[in-house]
Design a protein around this motif. Sequence first.
Motif, PDB file in Angstrom:
ATOM      1  N   ILE A 147       0.828  -1.060  -0.043  1.00  0.00           N
ATOM      2  CA  ILE A 147       0.010  -0.244  -0.002  1.00  0.00           C
ATOM      3  C   ILE A 147       0.942   1.270  -0.082  1.00  0.00           C
ATOM      4  N   ASN A 148       0.860   1.976  -0.965  1.00  0.00           N
ATOM      5  CA  ASN A 148       1.641   3.263  -1.101  1.00  0.00           C
ATOM      6  C   ASN A 148       1.034   4.222  -0.474  1.00  0.00           C
ATOM      7  N   MET A 208      -5.418   6.655   1.736  1.00  0.00           N
ATOM      8  CA  MET A 208      -6.414   6.576   0.705  1.00  0.00           C
ATOM      9  C   MET A 208      -6.900   5.349   0.814  1.00  0.00           C
ATOM     10  N   LYS A 209      -6.665   4.485   1.591  1.00  0.00           N
ATOM     11  CA  LYS A 209      -7.272   3.052   1.535  1.00  0.00           C
ATOM     12  C   LYS A 209      -8.635   3.105   2.114  1.00  0.00           C
ATOM     13  N   LYS A 262     -15.660  15.589   0.601  1.00  0.00           N
ATOM     14  CA  LYS A 262     -15.479  15.141   1.636  1.00  0.00           C
ATOM     15  C   LYS A 262     -16.423  13.688   1.630  1.00  0.00           C
ATOM     16  N   PHE A 263     -15.644  12.516   1.628  1.00  0.00           N
ATOM     17  CA  PHE A 263     -16.429  11.256   1.680  1.00  0.00           C
ATOM     18  C   PHE A 263     -16.756  10.652   2.933  1.00  0.00           C
ATOM     19  N   ASN A 264     -16.196  11.258   3.767  1.00  0.00           N
ATOM     20  CA  ASN A 264     -16.404  10.096   5.190  1.00  0.00           C
ATOM     21  C   ASN A 264     -17.852  10.796   5.856  1.00  0.00           C
ATOM     22  N   SER A 297      -5.888   0.349  -7.936  1.00  0.00           N
ATOM     23  CA  SER A 297      -6.315   1.101  -6.679  1.00  0.00           C
ATOM     24  C   SER A 297      -5.665   2.351  -6.296  1.00  0.00           C
ATOM     25  N   ILE A 298      -6.500   3.174  -6.013  1.00  0.00           N
ATOM     26  CA  ILE A 298      -5.695   4.481  -5.632  1.00  0.00           C
ATOM     27  C   ILE A 298      -4.824   4.680  -4.734  1.00  0.00           C
TER      28      ILE A 298
END
Length: 265
Positions: free
Chosen positions: A94-95, A99-100, A138-140, A227-228
């Motif tokens: 995972i970079n 973002m995960k 915002k996505f949360n 995957s981003i």
Amino acid sequence: MKKTFSDEDLIKNLSLYYLNRHLKKKPIEKYHRTIDESPLHDREKYRKKSEILLLNSFMHHFPEVKFENLTCESPDFIAKLNDKKIGIELTEVINHLEMKKMESTLNKMFRQAEILLEQEDTTKYRGVYFLEFHPDIKFNNLEQQEENIINIYKSIKKGKAVGCVKKIRKSFHRRNVFITHEYSMNLFDELCSEKILELIEKKNEKFPYYDTSVDECWLVIVSDMNSIASRYTFIQDKEHLKEVKSPFHKIFHLENLCGNITSIK
């Protein structure tokens, strides 16, 4: 018991990879059927199918590899190569850890929008939609998520960006509605070699517990470029990877978009 993943979800998971012209469809389909016929729980079947998809590029570099056991653990797969029994342990690097979580939220929103479109008219809207979002979204927030789902739905229905959606493009798909995040390459998006080395160290600790009946055990570290959270442009301080010490017989780093492979050991 309600299935964690429906057959349709699994078809969609495979369908995205069908867009990649390099996909070796026949072995992938055969391996997926074998996993389906196993007694694994649906969640484990889904995980195994996703893992074997990540190894698609690996199969191009090693076309003689024949997978014999797709449902084992420690290592993840057992294959045959040049009369040798090879254990293959697969792990994703995972970079972008931050973002995960966001990516998981995005995928849930995409699925809800897909359901809305398919309930309305699958034939009319089927295709693969690549969406780019405004950077300040915002996505949360749960209330915001509901609004975002409607904006995604409207964007696809109208064929133009609405609300949180900045850009939208469509690719042909003959069966379903599939929504994903637009791929955008940052020329300075580096993957630190230390992350790969730390991952190898963690796997080294588990090595004594792997199946001892195999002739060799290989570690395949994958950057899932779909995957981003896993994408990268280049590996920083790549020369440090030559210093690795590990009981694994071979170690590879693989990116699954162009299929570039780096032999670490």
